[in-house]
Design a protein around this motif. Structure first.
Motif, PDB file in Angstrom:
ATOM      1  N   ASN A   3       1.006   0.253  -7.117  1.00 11.38           N
ATOM      2  CA  ASN A   3       1.955   0.872  -5.905  1.00 11.38           C
ATOM      3  C   ASN A   3       1.610   0.445  -4.473  1.00 11.38           C
ATOM      4  O   ASN A   3       0.397   0.072  -4.313  1.00 11.38           O
ATOM      5  CB  ASN A   3       2.287   2.450  -5.993  1.00 11.38           C
ATOM      6  CG  ASN A   3       2.354   3.105  -7.472  1.00 11.38           C
ATOM      7  OD1 ASN A   3       3.042   2.277  -8.129  1.00 11.38           O
ATOM      8  ND2 ASN A   3       1.975   4.173  -7.500  1.00 11.38           N
ATOM      9  N   GLN A  62       2.578   1.694  -0.622  1.00 16.69           N
ATOM     10  CA  GLN A  62       3.109   2.654   0.272  1.00 16.69           C
ATOM     11  C   GLN A  62       3.148   2.141   1.719  1.00 16.69           C
ATOM     12  O   GLN A  62       2.104   1.450   2.283  1.00 16.69           O
ATOM     13  CB  GLN A  62       2.318   3.944   0.221  1.00 16.69           C
ATOM     14  CG  GLN A  62       2.401   4.675  -0.939  1.00 16.69           C
ATOM     15  CD  GLN A  62       1.824   6.032  -0.923  1.00 16.69           C
ATOM     16  OE1 GLN A  62       1.092   6.578  -0.255  1.00 16.69           O
ATOM     17  NE2 GLN A  62       2.191   6.738  -2.129  1.00 16.69           N
ATOM     18  N   TYR A  87       3.321   3.302   5.779  1.00 15.66           N
ATOM     19  CA  TYR A  87       3.130   4.539   6.721  1.00 15.66           C
ATOM     20  C   TYR A  87       3.382   4.067   8.204  1.00 15.66           C
ATOM     21  O   TYR A  87       3.103   2.947   8.590  1.00 15.66           O
ATOM     22  CB  TYR A  87       1.538   5.093   6.625  1.00 15.66           C
ATOM     23  CG  TYR A  87       1.330   5.871   5.460  1.00 15.66           C
ATOM     24  CD1 TYR A  87       1.084   5.411   4.273  1.00 15.66           C
ATOM     25  CD2 TYR A  87       1.452   7.283   5.472  1.00 15.66           C
ATOM     26  CE1 TYR A  87       0.846   6.149   2.951  1.00 15.66           C
ATOM     27  CE2 TYR A  87       1.315   8.186   4.121  1.00 15.66           C
ATOM     28  CZ  TYR A  87       0.904   7.240   3.207  1.00 15.66           C
ATOM     29  OH  TYR A  87       0.815   8.041   2.028  1.00 15.66           O
ATOM     30  N   PHE A 122       4.071   9.050   6.224  1.00 19.69           N
ATOM     31  CA  PHE A 122       4.604   8.346   5.114  1.00 19.69           C
ATOM     32  C   PHE A 122       6.104   7.775   5.119  1.00 19.69           C
ATOM     33  O   PHE A 122       7.327   8.480   5.734  1.00 19.69           O
ATOM     34  CB  PHE A 122       4.632   9.107   3.782  1.00 19.69           C
ATOM     35  CG  PHE A 122       5.353   8.678   2.603  1.00 19.69           C
ATOM     36  CD1 PHE A 122       6.648   8.847   2.043  1.00 19.69           C
ATOM     37  CD2 PHE A 122       4.392   7.586   1.806  1.00 19.69           C
ATOM     38  CE1 PHE A 122       7.118   8.469   0.956  1.00 19.69           C
ATOM     39  CE2 PHE A 122       5.153   7.295   0.500  1.00 19.69           C
ATOM     40  CZ  PHE A 122       6.365   7.387   0.127  1.00 19.69           C
ATOM     41  N   GLN A 131       7.677   4.356  -0.742  1.00 17.65           N
ATOM     42  CA  GLN A 131       6.657   3.852  -1.713  1.00 17.65           C
ATOM     43  C   GLN A 131       7.565   2.853  -2.724  1.00 17.65           C
ATOM     44  O   GLN A 131       8.503   2.900  -3.069  1.00 17.65           O
ATOM     45  CB  GLN A 131       6.193   5.057  -2.664  1.00 17.65           C
ATOM     46  CG  GLN A 131       5.149   4.317  -3.886  1.00 17.65           C
ATOM     47  CD  GLN A 131       4.584   5.361  -4.437  1.00 17.65           C
ATOM     48  OE1 GLN A 131       3.324   5.422  -4.729  1.00 17.65           O
ATOM     49  NE2 GLN A 131       5.244   6.605  -5.071  1.00 17.65           N
ATOM     50  N   PHE A 177       1.344   0.698   8.741  1.00 21.41           N
ATOM     51  CA  PHE A 177       0.279   0.270   8.049  1.00 21.41           C
ATOM     52  C   PHE A 177       0.793   0.185   6.450  1.00 21.41           C
ATOM     53  O   PHE A 177       1.774   1.132   6.053  1.00 21.41           O
ATOM     54  CB  PHE A 177      -0.698   1.579   7.863  1.00 21.41           C
ATOM     55  CG  PHE A 177      -1.474   1.801   8.992  1.00 21.41           C
ATOM     56  CD1 PHE A 177      -1.175   2.773   9.815  1.00 21.41           C
ATOM     57  CD2 PHE A 177      -2.479   1.019   9.208  1.00 21.41           C
ATOM     58  CE1 PHE A 177      -1.928   2.833  11.089  1.00 21.41           C
ATOM     59  CE2 PHE A 177      -3.282   1.086  10.528  1.00 21.41           C
ATOM     60  CZ  PHE A 177      -2.980   2.076  11.065  1.00 21.41           C
TER      61      PHE A 177
END
Lengths: 120, 110
Positions: free
Chosen positions: B31, B33, B35, B45, B48, B88
């Motif tokens: 996965n 993600q 941020y 967050f 995802q 990020f």
């Protein structure tokens, strides 16, 4: 509480001092993570707890770093004999669990405001 | 170990211009993600991505996961001053831990 809290928010230590950083995760969150974030960098993984069990401590940079979560809620990151290179923001994050969706997805992490540690 | 690289490190845009940040992993990810960290704040967050080739949109933000699940991108259309911050990516690999990229710091000039 409404979110992850950390204390103190700022800590200045003299080289060689021991420090203890506290993290209060979101109530009911099983997983708790500690990260170190240097200026201008992304968070770097230090260690991970599931309830009171420390399942991964591969990111701890030396044996001067120690973390615990004795009752599966509040966690403390302790740094012994601090060095100047320990200066950074220490972030705590929690999540419901690590994995969701039958293990196919990774749960989002909720970060605290961090503790900025400066070692003189 | 797993490494996640992100470019560019800094990006200055005029308000209204588009912005893209790219993320590359040294290993295949399960996965990824994304941020956002505002100046003086903590990572929050955004989204995802799980499937190969997946594209997700959140208003002016478009997230993409590469076919090989080793790269990802975030595109912001018509930036606003509220978009300022560091973005990020964070990859989940075999170690079941998040590996963050070094981030792209976005400045939006009014």
């Amino acid at each position: 509480g409404a979110g992850v809290s950390q204390s103190p928010r700022y800590k200045v230590a003299k080289r060689g001092q021991d420090v203890a950083l506290r993290c209060d995760p979101i109530s009911g969150h099983v997983s708790l993570f500690w990260y170190q974030q240097a200026l201008g960098q992304g968070p770097e993984f230090l260690t991970y707890f599931q309830n009171e069990a420390q399942l991964d401590k591969s990111g701890l940079p030396s044996d001067r770093f120690f973390a615990e979560r004795p009752e599966g809620s509040v966690s403390t990151l302790k740094i012994q004999r601090t060095q100047q290179e320990d200066s950074a923001v220490y972030l705590c994050a929690s999540s419901l669990t690590v994995l969701a969706g039958g293990g196919r997805t990774y749960n989002e992490q909720f970060f605290g405001p961090g503790t900025r540690l400066t070692v003189l | 170990g797993q490494q996640v690289m992100q470019i560019p490190q800094y990006q200055h845009v005029q308000e209204g211009e588009d912005f893209t940040t790219y993320c590359n992993s040294s290993t295949t990810l399960s996965n990824i993600q994304w941020y956002k960290q505002r100046p003086g704040g903590h990572p929050v967050f955004l989204i995802q991505l799980v499937k190969s080739g997946e594209v997700k949109k959140q208003k002016r933000l478009t997230f993409q996961f590469g076919e090989a699940k080793k790269n990802s991108s975030l595109h912001i259309t018509a930036t606003q001053t509220t978009d300022v911050g560091t973005y990020f990516c964070a990859g989940v690999g075999s170690a079941r831990q998040l590996t963050f990229g070094s981030g792209t710091q976005l400045t939006v000039l009014p």
